[in-house]
Design a protein around this motif. Structure first.
Motif, PDB file in Angstrom:
ATOM      1  N   THR A 178      -3.272  -2.132   5.661  1.00 61.83           N
ATOM      2  CA  THR A 178      -3.885  -0.911   5.157  1.00 61.83           C
ATOM      3  C   THR A 178      -3.597   0.211   6.143  1.00 61.83           C
ATOM      4  N   ILE A 179      -3.741   1.449   5.693  1.00 65.20           N
ATOM      5  CA  ILE A 179      -3.396   2.624   6.503  1.00 65.20           C
ATOM      6  C   ILE A 179      -4.611   3.537   6.577  1.00 65.20           C
ATOM      7  N   GLU A 194       0.832  -1.209   0.000  1.00 67.55           N
ATOM      8  CA  GLU A 194       0.000   0.000   0.000  1.00 67.55           C
ATOM      9  C   GLU A 194       0.865   1.257   0.000  1.00 67.55           C
ATOM     10  N   ASN A 223      -1.396   4.263  -6.136  1.00 65.10           N
ATOM     11  CA  ASN A 223      -0.976   5.548  -5.590  1.00 65.10           C
ATOM     12  C   ASN A 223      -2.007   6.601  -6.006  1.00 65.10           C
ATOM     13  N   TYR A 239       1.234   5.328   0.856  1.00 63.44           N
ATOM     14  CA  TYR A 239       0.737   6.424   1.680  1.00 63.44           C
ATOM     15  C   TYR A 239       1.710   7.586   1.526  1.00 63.44           C
ATOM     16  N   ASN A 240       1.214   8.714   1.001  1.00 65.86           N
ATOM     17  CA  ASN A 240       2.064   9.887   0.730  1.00 65.86           C
ATOM     18  C   ASN A 240       3.290   9.513  -0.097  1.00 65.86           C
TER      19      ASN A 240
END
Length: 351
Positions: free
Chosen positions: A186-187, A142, A327, A144-145
């Motif tokens: 997951t975030i 995953e 993304n 993230y940023n």
């Protein structure tokens, strides 16, 4: 007959009557019948449900329920008609509460509800490839940023990684205890959530500190496979026909969907990813990814990734496709597999 034999017979008799076959549970006098005894339907069809009353008992009234919704009953014939338009797919029970001669009896029957259209077929083109650790048994992936997070499996080798896509460099890593087999991640809301396979619990990490802060228990699901979120809720696969929906605060399983195409249900859905309002899920040991509507479970598309595994270095530990990362900042999609030495950026193309 000696006392020992008498005692043995007494114990066996008690066991038989106390745990034999739920003899104290009254069976219903009624049953349900669906249209032409049909059990499989597609969205948009109708199903007629009627109460069978072989003993000709006096029925005062009948209430029908489907997906928790009370339906209008035709009391003269004690039946109802369900328009299968806006319901979840999968195995769905129909219930009837029958009021007769001063008592209520409950009966149920289950139908299978499938999608009304076949999934759209897609293939792929490779846009770019990036280095990936061939020792990484990828279970979850995953962004993230713009930073890539990865969950690695296998007992004694499981870990959570924070990596750089371009170089494959591992910025930080947390090793799991040997009792855990790492699965999907997951975030959400400043936390990283990581499933374990058969240990019955997930792990929680502080995203910024990159350290473990707690655990959460599974409820009805028995295993942990894939995990994703829609910005509000978490979605968890467990190898069955269900994708569970988790409350973001308590992490309890509050509901589920059952992914289905036009002919049947799908199981063994593994790594999950949220992509522009849909759930992308790869099927374990298959070279395909399903595109799932999270509202009702409809499999709306299938991506054929055959041939992609041939484009990585072949070695003894090489395993199946497993790893989907989207993304949202760049709107780019990436896939990899267990012990693959590459991550591929891909475009999805309708066949």
């Amino acid at each position: 007959m000696n006392n020992f034999k008498l005692l043995t017979i007494l114990i066996l008799s008690i066991s038989f009557f106390s745990c034999g076959s739920n003899s104290d549970k009254k069976s219903s006098d009624f049953s349900l019948r669906t249209s032409e005894n049909k059990k499989e339907f597609q969205l948009g069809e109708e199903v007629q449900v009627s109460v069978l009353n072989p003993k000709n008992k006096n029925i005062d009234s009948v209430s029908f329920y489907f997906e928790g919704e009370k339906l209008q009953a035709e009391n003269g014939n004690f039946r109802t008609t369900i328009n299968l338009n806006d319901y979840k797919l999968g195995n769905q029970p129909i219930e009837a509460h029958i009021f007769t001669e001063g008592e209520k009896q409950e009966v149920s029957s289950t139908i299978k509800l499938f999608n009304d259209t076949a999934p759209v077929s897609y293939t792929y083109e490779i846009v770019n490839s990036y280095p990936h650790d061939p020792e990484a048994y990828t279970q979850g992936l995953e962004f993230y940023n713009d930073t890539l997070y990865e969950s690695i499996g296998q007992y004694g080798k499981s870990n959570l990684r924070k990596t750089d896509l371009e170089t494959g460099k591992v910025y930080n890593q947390i090793n799991l205890d040997d009792q855990y087999f790492g699965e999907g991640i997951t975030i959400l809301n400043g936390n990283i959530y990581q499933l374990t396979w058969r240990e019955g619990e997930g792990l929680v990490y502080d995203l910024n500190k990159f350290e473990e802060t707690g655990t959460f228990a599974y409820n009805e699901s028995k295993e942990g496979w894939g995990l994703t979120n829609d910005g509000e809720k978490l979605y968890k696969s467990d190898g069955t026909e269900k994708i569970w929906i988790l409350d973001p605060e308590t992490l309890t399983e509050t509901d589920f969907i059952q992914p289905a195409h036009h002919r049947g249900l799908s199981s063994k859905l593994n790594e999950l990813e949220w992509v522009e309002g849909k759930i992308y899920a790869n099927t374990y040991q298959k070279d395909g990814v399903a595109i799932i509507n999270p509202e009702n479970g409809a499999i709306e598309g299938l991506i054929d990734f055959r041939g992609l595994r041939d484009k990585v270095t072949q070695h003894d530990k090489l395993d199946v496709l497993n790893g989907i990362a989207y993304n949202p900042n760049s709107q780019k999609l990436y896939v990899t597999g267990k012990n693959w030495d590459k991550i591929f950026e891909v475009n999805i193309i309708e066949k």
